[in-house]
Design an enzyme around this catalytic site. Structure first.
Site, PDB file in Angstrom:
ATOM      1  N   ASP A  20     -12.982   4.900   1.624  1.00  0.00           N
ATOM      2  CA  ASP A  20     -11.567   4.983   2.009  1.00  0.00           C
ATOM      3  C   ASP A  20     -11.151   6.440   2.153  1.00  0.00           C
ATOM      4  OD1 ASP A  20      -8.814   5.049   2.227  1.00  0.00           O
ATOM      5  OD2 ASP A  20      -8.431   3.620   0.611  1.00  0.00           O
ATOM      6  N   LYS A  28       2.762  11.288  -3.422  1.00  0.00           N
ATOM      7  CA  LYS A  28       1.783  10.552  -4.233  1.00  0.00           C
ATOM      8  C   LYS A  28       0.858  11.508  -4.991  1.00  0.00           C
ATOM      9  CE  LYS A  28      -1.589   6.801  -3.569  1.00  0.00           C
ATOM     10  NZ  LYS A  28      -2.080   5.875  -2.521  1.00  0.00           N
ATOM     11  N   ASP A  59       0.879  -1.166   0.000  1.00  0.00           N
ATOM     12  CA  ASP A  59       0.000   0.000   0.000  1.00  0.00           C
ATOM     13  C   ASP A  59       0.913   1.212   0.000  1.00  0.00           C
ATOM     14  OD1 ASP A  59      -1.712   2.098   0.532  1.00  0.00           O
ATOM     15  OD2 ASP A  59      -2.356   1.379   2.504  1.00  0.00           O
ATOM     16  N   GLU A 110      -7.181   0.479  -4.520  1.00  0.00           N
ATOM     17  CA  GLU A 110      -7.197   0.335  -3.068  1.00  0.00           C
ATOM     18  C   GLU A 110      -8.532  -0.221  -2.544  1.00  0.00           C
ATOM     19  OE1 GLU A 110      -5.963   4.262  -1.957  1.00  0.00           O
ATOM     20  OE2 GLU A 110      -3.957   3.919  -2.766  1.00  0.00           O
TER      21      GLU A 110
HETATM   22 MG    MG Z   1      -4.703   4.648   2.131  1.00  0.00          MG
END
Ligand code: MG
Ligand code: ADP
Length: 623
Positions: free
Chosen positions: A211, A87, A23, A187
């Site tokens: 999420d 990111k 992740d 994800e």
């Molecule tokens: Mg995350």
């Protein structure tokens, strides 16, 4: 303890092929494997306390790089050398990120608006791919130390909204870190796997995965049927998360706890406030009130925050996520009561207000929040790695593409090849033809978006199919295939079927779309739907008229000896009329003039049947 099998024939050690799940988070990153004893996924960690590796990179003066918790310390002392939230920059241009630049304490280079973003530290330039690879290397080291085994294969997760460029950048970061990235998965998909939903064969469920991390937000609606995971819709915002909660708290403190209205806060103190704000937020997930004495501008100030105040500050942000949930449900064509399970992922789902609002929205008494929300995605990635290793053949993963993909045809029209929300992997081929005689080149322009006029869509790339043997217009059969792989990367192939001339490209766009742009593109297509239909029918009429003029004149030229002067003169008149009608911008007039010319020439065209004309009438043409 790792088992190392020995090849009996030649005595060599055959390393066990461990595939790790990673992740690669905006805020925190984790690495996980399936435990060979328990067969359950587990997080690998450097030492007992540090489960999460903060996605922070410190770039020291002597070219030293430090990643994780040790780098976090430098956020305050040397913010310009300490990179976080990289990111958010993956696969993006300076233009894409310019609005968020105030939140960054390090230097982002703006030499060229369209090129990919670079970061400058101590006179050296770094790309987000390179910086992410440092995080991946750190994770790889942790796993290798823990397992006492070399790691070379990985599954890496990305937010559902990552586009081709961002997925490709993530893949490249893996490569740079010495990892063979077997699969990039969403994800939310990983999260549902972590909860084991769908692993039992005869389950049939509809699941929402919410999420909310530090920097990204995703909502996905999944349908799980007989071990098959299908993403019905996805929505979200790659620029929304717990960091924004922290930002609101900092703003509130600055506005309310300092006397001097024109207070200038330096980078150093700003970071201190940011870290304290995060502490306050986390504390309030368990308590009612927070307070701390902090030294800002060399003066001690008491900062306070109550749970009630926090909820008031972050309500608009939470509401935004609810709006995304609403949109995702709309796209999936479901009612809230159709959702069987709601899965909560990401550190920010520990915030009470978030849980309550989600329960309210999905009309649920219970949410799936038993797993540690920081670990869920990595655990799911490890399960996916296990599937790829061939250990769980019963599971198949399906995803959808968020925007339509197609090519430009004559008149600048978008011709969709893979429609929006199509399942991926997906491979679709369509046939096209040329518009001019002897045309040996064909430019193929690839677009993403929902509008009929390509200029409103996003260009992903273009290439030329060259070396088409000379043929009359309309005769070549050009097959264009779009292959969208499981990682969401598009390969386009053009092949002239009569001659087998072919050309391929893999689309790696220069920079990505922000969620706002994506949302805007979808919204625009709805807003302009009526206009677009008009535009398309007018453009198609114009294109067809131009084509008819072209073939007619060519026909007359070729066959002038077979035709009477009258026929030629009258044809030319009708051609002139049609030319004028094209300028009129009236579809009806164009069609009328088109039919007059067509009806007039048809009898003698039939008389002198010319293959080229027959073919030219069929098939969409590319300029
Ligand atoms: Mg995350
Ligand atoms: P990402 O996916 O962006 O890497 P994570 O899922 O690791 O992010 O979540 C990180 C976010 O969760 C941070 O904004 C952090 O402040 C927040 N967070 C972690 N623990 C808590 C908590 N106890 N209460 C509220 N927020 C928390």
């Amino acid at each position: 303890m790792a088992l190392i099998p020995i090849n009996i024939k030649d005595g060599s050690f055959k390393q066990e092929d461990v595939i790790v799940g990673i992740d690669l988070g905006t805020t925190n990153s984790l690495i996980a494997i399936i435990d060979s004893n328990t067969k359950k996924p587990k997080i690998l960690k450097a030492n007992f306390d540090d489960i999460l590796v903060p996605s922070i990179i410190y770039l020291g003066k002597n070219k030293q790089t430090i990643v994780g918790n040790k780098a976090k310390k430098h956020l305050i002392e040397e913010p310009q050398n300490t990179i976080f939230s990289v990111k958010r920059l993956m696969g993006k241009s300076y233009k894409d990120v310019v609005e968020n630049i105030t939140t960054k304490s390090y230097k982002i280079i703006d030499d060229n608006n369209d090129s990919l973003v670079k970061i400058e530290v101590e006179g050296r330039y770094y790309t987000p791919v390179e910086l992410s690879s440092y995080i991946l290397k750190e994770l790889k080291n942790i796993a290798e130390t823990e397992l006492n085994n070399k790691i070379s294969k990985a599954v890496i997760t990305v937010p559902a909204y990552f586009n081709d460029a961002q997925r490709q950048a993530t893949r490249d970061a893996g490569k740079l870190a010495g990892l063979d990235v077997l699969r990039i998965i969403n994800e939310p998909t990983a999260a549902s796997l972590a909860y084991g939903i769908g692993i039992e064969q005869n389950q049939n469920q509809t699941v929402a995965v919410y999420d909310l991390g530090g920097g990204t937000f995703d909502i996905s609606i999944l349908k799980i049927n007989e071990g098959i995971f299908e993403v019905l819709s996805t929505n979200g915002d790659t620029n929304l998360g717990g960091d924004d909660f922290d930002h609101e708290i900092v703003k509130y403190w600055i506005e309310n706890f300092f006397d001097n209205q024109n207070l200038k806060i330096n980078n150093f103190d700003m970071q201190k406030l940011r870290i304290e704000a995060e502490n306050a937020k986390k504390y309030l997930s368990e308590h009612e009130n927070f307070s701390i004495d902090i030294s800002i501008n060399s003066r001690i100030t008491k900062l306070e925050l109550s749970l009630i105040k926090l909820e008031e500050l972050i309500k608009p942000i939470v509401d935004k996520t609810i709006k995304s949930c609403f949109n995702a449900m709309n796209d999936a064509g479901l009612k809230n009561s159709d959702i069987d399970e709601v899965i909560m992922v990401g550190g920010s789902t520990r915030v009470k207000l978030v849980k309550n609002e989600i329960k309210k929205f999905f009309e649920k008494k219970e949410l799936h929040d038993k797993l540690n929300p920081d670990e869920t995605v990595a655990l799911g990635a490890a399960i996916e790695a296990d599937i790829l290793a061939g250990n769980r053949k019963d599971i198949l993963l399906l995803d959808v593409t968020p925007l339509s993909l197609g090519i430009e045809t004559m008149g600048g029209l978008m011709d969709v090849i893979i429609p929006r929300n199509a399942k991926i992997p997906q491979s679709i081929a369509k046939q096209y033809t040329t518009s001019k005689d002897g045309q040996s080149n064909l430019r193929i322009s690839i677009f993403q978006g929902e509008r009929d006029n390509v200029s409103f869509n996003r260009k992903l790339g273009e290439f030329n199919l060259t070396g088409i043997p000379a043929m009359p217009a309309g005769l070549p059969k050009i097959e264009i295939s779009f292959m969208l792989d499981a990682d969401g990367i598009l390969k386009v192939k053009a092949k002239e079927l009569r001659s087998s001339v072919e050309q391929k490209i893999e689309v790696k766009p220069q920079y990505g779309l922000t969620d706002e742009e994506l949302e805007k593109m979808l919204l625009d297509s709805l807003l302009h739907a009526g206009e677009d239909v008009k535009y398309r029918s007018l453009t198609e009429a114009q294109t067809e008229a131009e084509q008819l003029i072209y073939t007619t004149l060519r026909f007359i030229e070729k066959n002038k000896n077979e035709l009477s002067n009258d026929e030629i003169e009258q044809t030319n008149n009708f051609v002139e009329q049609l030319k004028n009608s094209i300028k009129s911008e009236s579809k009806d007039e164009i069609l009328k003039a088109h039919d007059i010319l067509n009806d007039f020439t048809k009898p003698f065209a039939e008389r002198l049947m010319d293959k080229a004309i027959a073919f030219a009438i069929k098939g969409k043409k590319i300029d």
